[in-house]
Write an enzyme that holds these catalytic residues in place. Structure first.
Site, PDB file in Angstrom:
ATOM      1  NE  ARG A 119      -3.818  -2.435   1.785  1.00 41.88           N
ATOM      2  CZ  ARG A 119      -5.009  -2.650   2.308  1.00 41.88           C
ATOM      3  NH1 ARG A 119      -5.515  -1.780   3.154  1.00 41.88           N
ATOM      4  NH2 ARG A 119      -5.692  -3.718   1.994  1.00 41.88           N
ATOM      5  CG  HIS A 141      -1.636   2.565   8.637  1.00 43.45           C
ATOM      6  ND1 HIS A 141      -2.176   3.457   9.533  1.00 43.45           N
ATOM      7  CD2 HIS A 141      -2.675   1.981   7.992  1.00 43.45           C
ATOM      8  CE1 HIS A 141      -3.509   3.417   9.421  1.00 43.45           C
ATOM      9  NE2 HIS A 141      -3.832   2.525   8.502  1.00 43.45           N
ATOM     10  CD  GLU A 168      -9.981  -2.328   9.761  1.00 46.25           C
ATOM     11  OE1 GLU A 168     -10.419  -1.171   9.697  1.00 46.25           O
ATOM     12  OE2 GLU A 168      -9.565  -2.962   8.777  1.00 46.25           O
ATOM     13  CB  SER A 194     -11.924  -5.318   6.776  1.00 46.63           C
ATOM     14  OG  SER A 194     -11.808  -4.152   7.526  1.00 46.63           O
ATOM     15  NE  ARG A 250      -3.261  -2.046  11.509  1.00 46.94           N
ATOM     16  CZ  ARG A 250      -4.243  -1.410  10.874  1.00 46.94           C
ATOM     17  NH1 ARG A 250      -5.498  -1.726  11.106  1.00 46.94           N
ATOM     18  NH2 ARG A 250      -3.967  -0.446  10.026  1.00 46.94           N
TER      19      ARG A 250
HETATM   20  P1  ATP Z   1      -7.146   0.909   8.136  1.00 49.51           P
HETATM   21  O1  ATP Z   1      -8.478   1.574   7.906  1.00 49.51           O
HETATM   22  O2  ATP Z   1      -6.883   0.567   9.570  1.00 49.51           O
HETATM   23  O3  ATP Z   1      -6.017   1.622   7.478  1.00 49.51           O
HETATM   24  P2  ATP Z   1      -8.072  -0.811   6.060  1.00 49.51           P
HETATM   25  O4  ATP Z   1      -9.518  -0.854   6.388  1.00 49.51           O
HETATM   26  O5  ATP Z   1      -7.601   0.068   4.956  1.00 49.51           O
HETATM   27  O6  ATP Z   1      -7.217  -0.518   7.384  1.00 49.51           O
HETATM   28  P3  ATP Z   1      -8.327  -3.395   4.909  1.00 49.51           P
HETATM   29  O7  ATP Z   1      -8.248  -3.038   3.491  1.00 49.51           O
HETATM   30  O8  ATP Z   1      -9.633  -3.632   5.541  1.00 49.51           O
HETATM   31  O9  ATP Z   1      -7.550  -2.281   5.763  1.00 49.51           O
HETATM   32  O10 ATP Z   1      -7.319  -4.626   5.147  1.00 49.51           O
HETATM   33  C1  ATP Z   1      -7.610  -5.753   5.946  1.00 49.51           C
HETATM   34  C2  ATP Z   1      -6.696  -5.814   7.152  1.00 49.51           C
HETATM   35  O11 ATP Z   1      -5.331  -5.757   6.747  1.00 49.51           O
HETATM   36  C3  ATP Z   1      -6.856  -4.659   8.113  1.00 49.51           C
HETATM   37  O12 ATP Z   1      -7.908  -4.902   9.005  1.00 49.51           O
HETATM   38  C4  ATP Z   1      -5.518  -4.632   8.799  1.00 49.51           C
HETATM   39  O13 ATP Z   1      -5.467  -5.626   9.801  1.00 49.51           O
HETATM   40  C5  ATP Z   1      -4.559  -5.054   7.701  1.00 49.51           C
HETATM   41  N1  ATP Z   1      -3.944  -3.881   7.070  1.00 49.51           N
HETATM   42  C6  ATP Z   1      -4.465  -3.148   6.074  1.00 49.51           C
HETATM   43  N2  ATP Z   1      -3.649  -2.141   5.727  1.00 49.51           N
HETATM   44  C7  ATP Z   1      -2.576  -2.240   6.534  1.00 49.51           C
HETATM   45  C8  ATP Z   1      -1.380  -1.485   6.664  1.00 49.51           C
HETATM   46  N3  ATP Z   1      -1.123  -0.428   5.884  1.00 49.51           N
HETATM   47  N4  ATP Z   1      -0.481  -1.871   7.604  1.00 49.51           N
HETATM   48  C9  ATP Z   1      -0.736  -2.942   8.374  1.00 49.51           C
HETATM   49  N5  ATP Z   1      -1.840  -3.680   8.305  1.00 49.51           N
HETATM   50  C10 ATP Z   1      -2.764  -3.345   7.398  1.00 49.51           C
HETATM   51 MG    MG Z   2     -10.734  -2.392   6.850  1.00 47.45          MG
END
Ligand code: ATP
Ligand code: MG
Length: 428
Positions: free
Chosen positions: A212, A221, A351, A354, A402
């Site tokens: 990302r 993050h 979180e 998801s 996480r």
């Molecule tokens: P957030 O809103 O906390 O940035 P997200 O909703 O964008 O997370 P999702 O796309 O739902 O993240 O990704 C599923 C899971 O992957 C998240 O719940 C989190 O545990 C993990 N995750 C997502 N992005 C990151 C990141 N940049 N760093 C670490 N873990 C991540």
């Molecule tokens: Mg999410």
């Protein structure tokens, strides 16, 4: 002679010659006798060297730099006063690698070094018991989560990390040059794991990389992170998916409690196994709770502050938030009126996962994408999977770092990945 690990040596070796190897953690030279603490993967051992018995070996040993790697031979001597109840009476040893001095940071010194120095010297940082323990527990978490999923018929898959399909939305992606064509690093296996639902592999999981490109500057993050991604078909609702998510979590926690007692002690973590099912809190209820103290409006995203505030009102460490506003979730989430059939798993106010039931109907999916202004052509390969028989399905992405961060009460997500990648860090 086979080299033995520190935790393999016991009574059966007393009086016999053994071979051990590891890093020289400490040297105490008392003149006629010297004690060396050797560290291997599982613990520490004492080597005792007597000068008059082997002058050359003695001299060479006491002049070693700390953290040098040696292989030592000698008699395993029972000695109640020594750690492990035995010591190695040195016969001879080989220096496999002399460490340079000074070390960029210590291994056993009580001096606190800052986090950046630790990460800059991660290979040394990882020699510390409490740092190693995090990665031993990480290993267990992935192992037990996989075990749970396999017991529930999930098959382990690997989907591409380089793709031409730009993004599933919601986050910035890294662009790369693929033999002159534009390509991207996937932000998650979302699109591919859904495509697999059309193949007959109706339960899949992946230990996946997420890339990302967001300019995050938080303790939660990473720009390169890992997750357990799950997708399952023939579900009745998102509730089926949530059951797997909480089941996996409890199974892994319980098994870690059994298998990693030593590591949990080292990290001063005490765990109570949560009871199942985890509470489910509707987004609308969250709004009600938050509105008592803040200006939060229906439709707003839950940020760090909101998640923390909410956690104070809930007596559980692990709980789901569900029925989010449709607009707050990605295009593939199945709607139920103005809500998405989606959920987040929260752990101590953060979180960690998801998930959702997904749209499996082709027309509905295309319409939803068009409504959101997405360019359908970019998703042709994804959409193709919905045209030739796609069962109802759902799944989740579960952040490994996480989970560990919350489970082990660590203040920074970077503690939970070997070589973190963030906005400023591309090395080591
Ligand atoms: P957030 O809103 O906390 O940035 P997200 O909703 O964008 O997370 P999702 O796309 O739902 O993240 O990704 C599923 C899971 O992957 C998240 O719940 C989190 O545990 C993990 N995750 C997502 N992005 C990151 C990141 N940049 N760093 C670490 N873990 C991540
Ligand atoms: Mg999410």
């Amino acid at each position: 002679m086979q080299r033995l690990y520190s935790n393999e040596i016991g009574e059966q070796h007393f009086g016999k010659e053994i071979k051990i190897a590891g890093w020289v953690e400490d040297i105490r030279n008392l003149g006629g006798i010297a004690f060396v603490i050797l560290r291997d993967r599982y613990g520490r051992m004492q080597i005792t060297a007597i000068k008059k018995e082997n002058k050359d070996a003695f001299k060479k040993l006491v002049s070693l730099n700390r953290e040098s790697v040696v292989m030592a031979y000698g008699i395993c001597q029972e000695n109640e006063k020594v750690m492990n109840g035995w010591e190695l009476l040195l016969k001879n040893f080989e220096v496999l690698s002399q460490a340079q001095a000074p070390l960029p940071m210590g291994v056993i010194d009580k001096v606190n070094v800052d986090f950046d120095t630790r990460l800059d010297n991660r290979i040394i940082d990882l020699r510390k018991d409490e740092v190693k323990a995090i990665f031993e527990i990480r290993h267990s978490f992935i192992k037990f989560a996989s075990e749970y999923l396999e017991k529930h018929r999930f098959i382990n898959v690997h989907t591409p990390k380089i793709t031409a399909m730009s993004s599933e939305g919601g986050t910035e992606v890294f662009r790369i040059d693929y033999f002159g064509k534009p390509a991207y690093l996937v932000q998650s296996p979302q699109l591919y794991k859904q495509m697999l639902m059309a193949t007959g592999f109706d339960r899949v999981y992946e230990i996946a990389w997420y890339f990302r490109a967001e300019q995050h500057d938080t303790t939660r993050h990473l720009n390169e992170s890992t997750a357990i991604d799950v997708e399952m078909a023939f579900i009745d609702s998102e509730e089926d998916v949530m059951k797997i998510s909480e089941g996996l979590t409890n199974y892994a926690i319980q098994k870690i409690m059994e298998e990693n007692e030593k590591q949990l002690d080292l990290l001063k973590v005490s765990v109570d196994l949560p009871s199942l099912p985890y509470p489910r809190i509707k987004y609308d209820e969250v709004v009600e709770i938050l509105q008592r103290e803040t200006e939060f409006k229906w439709g707003d995203d839950l940020g760090t502050d909101e998640e923390n505030l909410l956690a104070k009102h809930i007596d559980y460490e692990l709980y789901f938030i569900k029925d989010f506003p449709l607009e707050s979730k990605p295009f593939y989430a199945m709607p139920r009126d103005k809500y998405a059939r989606a959920f987040d798993l929260e752990f101590k106010g953060m979180e960690i996962s998801s998930g959702a039931q997904r749209i499996h109907r082709y027309n509905m999916l295309v319409e939803r994408m068009k409504n959101l202004g997405m360019n359908i052509e970019n998703f042709e390969e994804y959409l193709k999977a919905f045209r030739y028989g796609m069962p109802p399905h759902g799944g989740f992405g579960y952040g490994i770092e996480r989970f560990l961060m919350r489970f082990l009460n660590l203040g920074n997500i970077r503690e939970c990945i070997l070589f973190p990648r963030d906005r400023k860090r591309l090395t080591p």
